[in-house]
Write a protein that holds these residues in place. Structure first.
Motif, PDB file in Angstrom:
ATOM      1  N   PRO A  36       0.818  -1.215   0.000  1.00 28.09           N
ATOM      2  CA  PRO A  36       0.000   0.000   0.000  1.00 28.09           C
ATOM      3  C   PRO A  36       0.852   1.265   0.000  1.00 28.09           C
ATOM      4  N   GLU A  37       0.357   2.240  -0.741  1.00 26.93           N
ATOM      5  CA  GLU A  37       1.036   3.533  -0.815  1.00 26.93           C
ATOM      6  C   GLU A  37      -0.008   4.603  -1.110  1.00 26.93           C
ATOM      7  N   ALA A  38      -0.044   5.632  -0.299  1.00 25.87           N
ATOM      8  CA  ALA A  38      -0.973   6.742  -0.511  1.00 25.87           C
ATOM      9  C   ALA A  38      -0.320   7.797  -1.396  1.00 25.87           C
ATOM     10  N   ILE A  39      -1.156   8.465  -2.203  1.00 28.76           N
ATOM     11  CA  ILE A  39      -0.676   9.598  -2.990  1.00 28.76           C
ATOM     12  C   ILE A  39      -1.641  10.760  -2.798  1.00 28.76           C
ATOM     13  N   ALA A  40      -1.124  11.954  -2.882  1.00 30.50           N
ATOM     14  CA  ALA A  40      -1.951  13.156  -2.807  1.00 30.50           C
ATOM     15  C   ALA A  40      -1.423  14.179  -3.801  1.00 30.50           C
ATOM     16  N   LEU A  41      -2.335  14.762  -4.546  1.00 28.77           N
ATOM     17  CA  LEU A  41      -2.031  15.870  -5.448  1.00 28.77           C
ATOM     18  C   LEU A  41      -2.879  17.040  -4.946  1.00 28.77           C
ATOM     19  N   LEU A  42      -2.240  18.012  -4.360  1.00 30.50           N
ATOM     20  CA  LEU A  42      -2.954  19.072  -3.654  1.00 30.50           C
ATOM     21  C   LEU A  42      -3.089  20.329  -4.498  1.00 30.50           C
ATOM     22  N   VAL A  43      -4.292  20.883  -4.507  1.00 28.24           N
ATOM     23  CA  VAL A  43      -4.550  22.173  -5.152  1.00 28.24           C
ATOM     24  C   VAL A  43      -4.519  23.212  -4.042  1.00 28.24           C
ATOM     25  N   ARG A  44      -3.612  24.181  -4.186  1.00 31.29           N
ATOM     26  CA  ARG A  44      -3.446  25.211  -3.157  1.00 31.29           C
ATOM     27  C   ARG A  44      -3.832  26.584  -3.702  1.00 31.29           C
ATOM     28  N   SER A  45      -4.328  27.401  -2.821  1.00 34.23           N
ATOM     29  CA  SER A  45      -4.614  28.789  -3.155  1.00 34.23           C
ATOM     30  C   SER A  45      -3.296  29.534  -3.285  1.00 34.23           C
ATOM     31  N   VAL A  51      -4.753  24.461   1.245  1.00 36.50           N
ATOM     32  CA  VAL A  51      -5.229  23.382   0.364  1.00 36.50           C
ATOM     33  C   VAL A  51      -6.726  23.592   0.163  1.00 36.50           C
ATOM     34  N   ILE A  52      -7.125  23.747  -1.111  1.00 40.13           N
ATOM     35  CA  ILE A  52      -8.533  24.017  -1.424  1.00 40.13           C
ATOM     36  C   ILE A  52      -9.169  22.899  -2.255  1.00 40.13           C
ATOM     37  N   GLY A  53      -8.421  21.847  -2.513  1.00 39.54           N
ATOM     38  CA  GLY A  53      -8.919  20.715  -3.279  1.00 39.54           C
ATOM     39  C   GLY A  53      -7.778  19.806  -3.646  1.00 39.54           C
ATOM     40  N   GLY A  54      -8.073  18.858  -4.535  1.00 43.53           N
ATOM     41  CA  GLY A  54      -7.021  17.972  -4.997  1.00 43.53           C
ATOM     42  C   GLY A  54      -7.515  16.570  -5.215  1.00 43.53           C
ATOM     43  N   LEU A  55      -6.559  15.657  -5.267  1.00 46.09           N
ATOM     44  CA  LEU A  55      -6.829  14.243  -5.504  1.00 46.09           C
ATOM     45  C   LEU A  55      -6.080  13.448  -4.454  1.00 46.09           C
ATOM     46  N   TYR A  56      -6.773  12.461  -3.866  1.00 44.79           N
ATOM     47  CA  TYR A  56      -6.161  11.574  -2.887  1.00 44.79           C
ATOM     48  C   TYR A  56      -6.453  10.151  -3.315  1.00 44.79           C
ATOM     49  N   GLY A  57      -5.445   9.309  -3.291  1.00 48.03           N
ATOM     50  CA  GLY A  57      -5.648   7.922  -3.676  1.00 48.03           C
ATOM     51  C   GLY A  57      -4.688   6.994  -2.974  1.00 48.03           C
ATOM     52  N   GLU A  58      -4.938   5.701  -3.143  1.00 49.74           N
ATOM     53  CA  GLU A  58      -4.078   4.680  -2.564  1.00 49.74           C
ATOM     54  C   GLU A  58      -3.829   3.579  -3.580  1.00 49.74           C
ATOM     55  N   ILE A  59      -2.597   3.120  -3.590  1.00 51.67           N
ATOM     56  CA  ILE A  59      -2.217   2.014  -4.448  1.00 51.67           C
ATOM     57  C   ILE A  59      -2.221   0.740  -3.607  1.00 51.67           C
ATOM     58  N   TYR A  61      -2.180  -3.623  -4.486  1.00 54.60           N
ATOM     59  CA  TYR A  61      -2.124  -4.689  -5.482  1.00 54.60           C
ATOM     60  C   TYR A  61      -2.010  -4.144  -6.911  1.00 54.60           C
ATOM     61  N   ARG A  62      -1.162  -3.160  -7.077  1.00 56.97           N
ATOM     62  CA  ARG A  62      -0.848  -2.564  -8.385  1.00 56.97           C
ATOM     63  C   ARG A  62      -2.043  -1.882  -9.061  1.00 56.97           C
ATOM     64  N   TRP A  63      -3.022  -1.456  -8.288  1.00 58.50           N
ATOM     65  CA  TRP A  63      -4.127  -0.639  -8.791  1.00 58.50           C
ATOM     66  C   TRP A  63      -4.194   0.628  -7.952  1.00 58.50           C
ATOM     67  N   LEU A  64      -4.337   1.768  -8.623  1.00 54.25           N
ATOM     68  CA  LEU A  64      -4.537   3.030  -7.918  1.00 54.25           C
ATOM     69  C   LEU A  64      -6.036   3.235  -7.751  1.00 54.25           C
ATOM     70  N   GLU A  94       4.268   5.269 -13.270  1.00 49.96           N
ATOM     71  CA  GLU A  94       5.590   5.229 -12.626  1.00 49.96           C
ATOM     72  C   GLU A  94       5.673   4.107 -11.601  1.00 49.96           C
ATOM     73  N   LYS A  95       4.568   3.843 -10.912  1.00 46.98           N
ATOM     74  CA  LYS A  95       4.539   2.820  -9.864  1.00 46.98           C
ATOM     75  C   LYS A  95       4.243   1.431 -10.422  1.00 46.98           C
ATOM     76  N   GLY A  96       4.091   1.333 -11.745  1.00 45.45           N
ATOM     77  CA  GLY A  96       3.852   0.033 -12.368  1.00 45.45           C
ATOM     78  C   GLY A  96       2.448  -0.500 -12.167  1.00 45.45           C
ATOM     79  N   CYS A  97       1.478   0.387 -12.014  1.00 42.04           N
ATOM     80  CA  CYS A  97       0.101  -0.047 -11.781  1.00 42.04           C
ATOM     81  C   CYS A  97      -0.518  -0.660 -13.037  1.00 42.04           C
ATOM     82  N   THR A  98      -1.388  -1.610 -12.816  1.00 38.41           N
ATOM     83  CA  THR A  98      -2.168  -2.234 -13.877  1.00 38.41           C
ATOM     84  C   THR A  98      -3.259  -1.288 -14.356  1.00 38.41           C
ATOM     85  N   GLY A  99      -3.819  -0.521 -13.422  1.00 38.13           N
ATOM     86  CA  GLY A  99      -4.894   0.398 -13.775  1.00 38.13           C
ATOM     87  C   GLY A  99      -5.273   1.295 -12.617  1.00 38.13           C
TER      88      GLY A  99
END
Length: 141
Positions: A36-45, A51-59, A61-64, A94-99
Motif C-alpha cells: 500500500p502507498e498513498a498519494i496526494a495531489l494538492l490544489v493550493r490557493s 489546500v482548497i482541493g485535490g486528488l487523494y488515492g491509494e495504491i 495490489y498494483r491498482w490506484l 511510474e509505480k507500475g500499476c495495472t490500472g
C-alpha cells in the motif's frame, strides 16, 4: 472456540482496526503484500497556500484507487481536474500499476471520467435516493 456477536453504535478506530487485522492477514496469505502507498495531489490557493482541493488515492495490489477528487467552485472549468487525472495516471504508470479505479455519484461528473478514458464497470441504483453510485476503471498499457 466459543464466540458472540456484539452490536456497537458509533464504533471507534480501535474497533475498525480489530476487524481489519484478521482481514489483512487473510488477504496477505492469499494474495501477498498489497504494498500500500498513498498519494496526494494538492490544489493550493496562490494567495494563502491553503489546500482548497485535490486528488487523494491509494495504491493496493498494483491498482490506484482514487478515493477523493475535489475541485473548488472558483477553480472549475480551468482544466485543473484534467491536470489532476493526468498526473494521477503518470504516478500510476511510474509505480507500475495495472490500472486506476474510482467511484462517483451520478450527480457528480461521470462524463468527465469517460472523457478521460474510464469505462464503467458497476453501479448501485438508488444510492442516494434518485441517484446512482457509479464505478469506473481505466487499464494502463
Amino acid at each position: 472456540m466459543s464466540t458472540r456477536i456484539e452490536r456497537k453504535a458509533n464504533p471507534g478506530e480501535e474497533d475498525r482496526s480489530a476487524v481489519l487485522r484478521p482481514l489483512r492477514a487473510y488477504n496477505m496469505a492469499q494474495a501477498g503484500d498489497p504494498k500500500p502507498e498513498a498519494i496526494a495531489l494538492l490544489v493550493r490557493s496562490e494567495d494563502s497556500d491553503e489546500v482548497i482541493g485535490g486528488l487523494y488515492g491509494e495504491i493496493f495490489y498494483r491498482w490506484l484507487f482514487i478515493e477523493l477528487l475535489a475541485i473548488p467552485d472558483q477553480a472549475r472549468g480551468q482544466g485543473i481536474g484534467s491536470q489532476l487525472m493526468n498526473m494521477a495516471e503518470e504516478v500510476a504508470r511510474e509505480k507500475g500499476c495495472t490500472g486506476i479505479w474510482l467511484d462517483t455519484f451520478s450527480f457528480q461528473a461521470p462524463d468527465f471520467y469517460r472523457k478521460h478514458g474510464y469505462s464503467q464497470f458497476g453501479e448501485l441504483d438508488v444510492y442516494p435516493a434518485e441517484h446512482k453510485r457509479l464505478f469506473f476503471q481505466k487499464r494502463l498499457q
